[in-house]
Scaffold this motif. Structure first.
Motif, PDB file in Angstrom:
ATOM      1  N   TRP A  29       0.837  -1.209   0.000  1.00 57.85           N
ATOM      2  CA  TRP A  29       0.000   0.000   0.000  1.00 57.85           C
ATOM      3  C   TRP A  29       0.872   1.260   0.000  1.00 57.85           C
ATOM      4  O   TRP A  29       0.483   2.310   0.483  1.00 57.85           O
ATOM      5  CB  TRP A  29      -0.978  -0.005   1.171  1.00 57.85           C
ATOM      6  N   TRP A  30       2.055   1.121  -0.582  1.00 53.62           N
ATOM      7  CA  TRP A  30       2.988   2.241  -0.571  1.00 53.62           C
ATOM      8  C   TRP A  30       2.793   3.133  -1.793  1.00 53.62           C
ATOM      9  O   TRP A  30       3.498   2.998  -2.803  1.00 53.62           O
ATOM     10  CB  TRP A  30       4.417   1.708  -0.479  1.00 53.62           C
ATOM     11  N   GLU A  35       6.630   6.830   0.111  1.00 50.94           N
ATOM     12  CA  GLU A  35       6.437   5.373   0.070  1.00 50.94           C
ATOM     13  C   GLU A  35       6.729   4.832  -1.323  1.00 50.94           C
ATOM     14  O   GLU A  35       7.397   3.801  -1.476  1.00 50.94           O
ATOM     15  CB  GLU A  35       4.987   5.032   0.423  1.00 50.94           C
ATOM     16  N   GLN A  84       2.326  -7.502   1.725  1.00 56.23           N
ATOM     17  CA  GLN A  84       2.756  -6.812   2.939  1.00 56.23           C
ATOM     18  C   GLN A  84       1.838  -7.295   4.068  1.00 56.23           C
ATOM     19  O   GLN A  84       0.661  -6.918   4.121  1.00 56.23           O
ATOM     20  CB  GLN A  84       2.588  -5.320   2.688  1.00 56.23           C
ATOM     21  N   LYS A  86       1.901  -8.020   8.389  1.00 57.01           N
ATOM     22  CA  LYS A  86       2.743  -7.664   9.526  1.00 57.01           C
ATOM     23  C   LYS A  86       2.259  -8.281  10.834  1.00 57.01           C
ATOM     24  O   LYS A  86       1.096  -8.628  10.971  1.00 57.01           O
ATOM     25  CB  LYS A  86       2.724  -6.140   9.729  1.00 57.01           C
ATOM     26  N   HIS A 137       9.736   1.056  11.894  1.00 61.67           N
ATOM     27  CA  HIS A 137       9.185   2.404  11.965  1.00 61.67           C
ATOM     28  C   HIS A 137       8.924   2.740  13.432  1.00 61.67           C
ATOM     29  O   HIS A 137       8.456   1.886  14.192  1.00 61.67           O
ATOM     30  CB  HIS A 137       7.831   2.492  11.243  1.00 61.67           C
ATOM     31  N   TRP A 185      -7.556   4.356  11.320  1.00 65.34           N
ATOM     32  CA  TRP A 185      -6.174   3.988  11.696  1.00 65.34           C
ATOM     33  C   TRP A 185      -5.396   5.202  12.183  1.00 65.34           C
ATOM     34  O   TRP A 185      -4.537   5.069  13.069  1.00 65.34           O
ATOM     35  CB  TRP A 185      -5.446   3.290  10.547  1.00 65.34           C
ATOM     36  N   TRP A 244      -3.205  10.609   5.452  1.00 63.52           N
ATOM     37  CA  TRP A 244      -2.105  11.047   6.317  1.00 63.52           C
ATOM     38  C   TRP A 244      -1.081  11.895   5.574  1.00 63.52           C
ATOM     39  O   TRP A 244      -0.534  12.851   6.128  1.00 63.52           O
ATOM     40  CB  TRP A 244      -1.406   9.836   6.949  1.00 63.52           C
ATOM     41  N   ASN A 295       6.815  -0.438  14.747  1.00 63.98           N
ATOM     42  CA  ASN A 295       5.961  -0.942  13.671  1.00 63.98           C
ATOM     43  C   ASN A 295       6.885  -1.500  12.601  1.00 63.98           C
ATOM     44  O   ASN A 295       7.649  -0.753  11.992  1.00 63.98           O
ATOM     45  CB  ASN A 295       5.129   0.228  13.129  1.00 63.98           C
ATOM     46  N   ASP A 297       7.514  -3.420   9.109  1.00 66.08           N
ATOM     47  CA  ASP A 297       6.926  -3.862   7.834  1.00 66.08           C
ATOM     48  C   ASP A 297       7.570  -5.167   7.408  1.00 66.08           C
ATOM     49  O   ASP A 297       8.787  -5.347   7.550  1.00 66.08           O
ATOM     50  CB  ASP A 297       7.168  -2.815   6.747  1.00 66.08           C
TER      51      ASP A 297
HETATM   52  C1  GAL Z   1       1.962   1.642   8.176  1.00 66.91           C
HETATM   53  C2  GAL Z   1       3.083   0.977   7.442  1.00 66.91           C
HETATM   54  C3  GAL Z   1       4.023   1.990   6.947  1.00 66.91           C
HETATM   55  C4  GAL Z   1       3.336   3.146   6.258  1.00 66.91           C
HETATM   56  C5  GAL Z   1       2.039   3.576   6.917  1.00 66.91           C
HETATM   57  C6  GAL Z   1       1.162   4.501   6.103  1.00 66.91           C
HETATM   58  O1  GAL Z   1       1.098   0.706   8.711  1.00 66.91           O
HETATM   59  O2  GAL Z   1       3.746   0.124   8.317  1.00 66.91           O
HETATM   60  O3  GAL Z   1       4.970   1.376   6.108  1.00 66.91           O
HETATM   61  O4  GAL Z   1       3.166   2.833   4.949  1.00 66.91           O
HETATM   62  O5  GAL Z   1       1.266   2.491   7.289  1.00 66.91           O
HETATM   63  O6  GAL Z   1       0.648   3.883   4.974  1.00 66.91           O
END
Ligand code: GAL
Length: 414
Positions: A29-30, A35, A84, A86, A137, A185, A244, A295, A297
């Motif tokens: 989702w990058w 990203e 992806q 996690k 992260h 989120w 975001w 966090n 990935d």
């Molecule tokens: C997180 C992910 C990050 C970043 C973020 C916003 O959950 O671990 O790599 O992409 O979302 O999309």
């Protein structure tokens, strides 16, 4: 004759290469500026191994949309090569019996020696590697536009009192204090940061790892919820639904002074050509300087019948954990390498600080998994907690006490 032999030889090599040029479909989702740049590095490195990258990008921060798309594909018997996935979700997918073993690559590349134990445990299902980690992260950051803070003679806040004083002064001066994206989120990302800052590490662990009923309903939780809601008047009217990265753009462009967000936000500042320490500041969110919400990935691979596809998966897994990839990827992504003892010399001060704090907090026991980013609990529980946090943020009539009780109920969801 000599020339012919060389030509034939070259032709044979081309055929062999074509047969091995596996297409590797990768779900991620990058899609934001930073990203996408980081993901582009992965594509480049994989293709340098003779494999073909098939992009399966599903936009939407934190991957909620991507996970829905993944379920549809797996249920229809057509999973991508890699996705992806996690934290505890790796175990949930392992239970479905659809993940491929990466043990051969892990053994050849010595993953057991180069990765931290907590990461190894997360990447393994029943003792076998099924996922490859790429980064760490940090979530508990506050991103600051120093120019705007200067206008009200303020420094980056380190306590909640300072934060609210600064926010008030900014608002009085006609400056938007907080850039906020009202999505579930993101609500939980800010909420968990407040919980860590107001309640502390032990409280955080009891609430979001142990899901302890007493802690979830406690007076401290009520205080956390009140503090979280106190931020709302400093956000703008268009915050609902905002992505975001658009909120980060507000800080980059001087439209807002501060944003609570994980360090994927740094990827946006860097992609916009901004310099840390000068154009923007990264500071631990108020009250969280001695703690770290992590966090990580990672990519899990799905069982596929096609041999070439399996070669592609192994190439991908090996690339992901390699020192070269971890460096270039994380320089763009805002995160730090997950490998032990990684060389941080090319990283900026935010990256260096993150690496230093990760090690220190790991030692002191104040390294905690981010629940908002799928590191702490079952996905169903996380979803139920998301719902309560967002309801509370959006409903100005819900009391903090009522929200705390709802959180305790949500935590029982399995
Ligand atoms: C997180 C992910 C990050 C970043 C973020 C916003 O959950 O671990 O790599 O992409 O979302 O999309």
């Amino acid at each position: 004759m000599q020339t012919l032999r060389i030509t034939l030889c070259a032709a044979a090599m081309t055929v062999a290469f074509a047969a091995n040029a596996a297409e590797v479909e990768v779900l991620h989702w990058w899609t934001s500026g930073g990203e996408a740049k980081a993901a582009g590095e992965l594509k480049k490195m994989l293709e340098a191994k003779g494999d073909k990258w098939k992009d399966f990008a599903v936009a939407g921060g934190a991957g909620e949309n991507a996970m829905t798309a993944l379920k549809t594909r797996v249920v229809s018997g057509n999973p991508p090569a890699a996705a992806q996935i996690k934290g505890p979700a790796i175990q949930e997918w392992g239970d479905e019996g659809v993940l491929a073993s990466l043990d051969d690559v892990a053994k050849a590349d010595g993953w057991d020696k180069v990765l931290p134990k907590v990461v190894i445990d997360t990447m393994k299902y029943k003792g076998h590697y099924v996922a490859a980690p790429v980064n760490v992260h940090r979530v508990n950051w506050l991103w600051v536009n120093p120019e705007l803070l200067k206008k009200v003679n303020a420094k980056a806040p380190t306590t909640w009192d300072e934060f609210f004083k600064t926010a008030e002064a900014l608002q009085k001066a006609g400056i938007q204090p907080v850039a906020y994206g009202g999505q579930p989120w993101q609500d939980s990302t800010v909420f968990e940061t407040v919980a860590l800052g107001v309640g502390g590490v032990d409280f955080y662990k009891k609430a979001f790892i142990n899901l302890d009923q007493g802690t979830l309903k406690s007076a401290t939780m009520v205080k956390v919820l009140e503090t979280y809601k106190k931020i709302k008047p400093y956000t703008d009217k268009n915050a609902a639904g905002r992505e975001w990265n658009l909120a980060t753009s507000m800080v980059i462009n001087g439209k807002a002074a501060m944003q609570f967000m994980g360090d994927w936000a740094k990827g946006e500042f860097l992609a916009a050509g901004k310099v840390p320490g000068k154009d923007f500041l990264c500071v631990a969110a108020p009250g969280t300087a001695n703690a770290y919400t992590f966090n990580i990935d990672s990519f899990a691979m799905f069982k596929l019948a096609n041999k070439d596809a399996v070669k592609g998966q192994n190439d991908l897994a090996s690339t992901l954990v390699s020192p070269q990839f971890q460096e270039i990827f994380n320089l763009n992504k805002g995160s730090i390498p997950v490998r032990l003892g990684a060389d941080m010399s090319k990283f900026d001060d935010c990256g260096k600080q993150s690496a230093k704090d990760f090690a220190a907090d790991n030692k002191s026991g104040s390294l905690v998994p981010s629940f908002a980013h799928g590191m702490a609990m079952h996905s169903a529980t996380q979803g139920a907690i998301y719902d309560v946090v967002s309801q509370y943020w959006n409903d100005d009539n819900m009391t903090a006490k009522a929200a705390a009780d709802k959180l305790a109920t949500a935590a029982k969801t399995k």
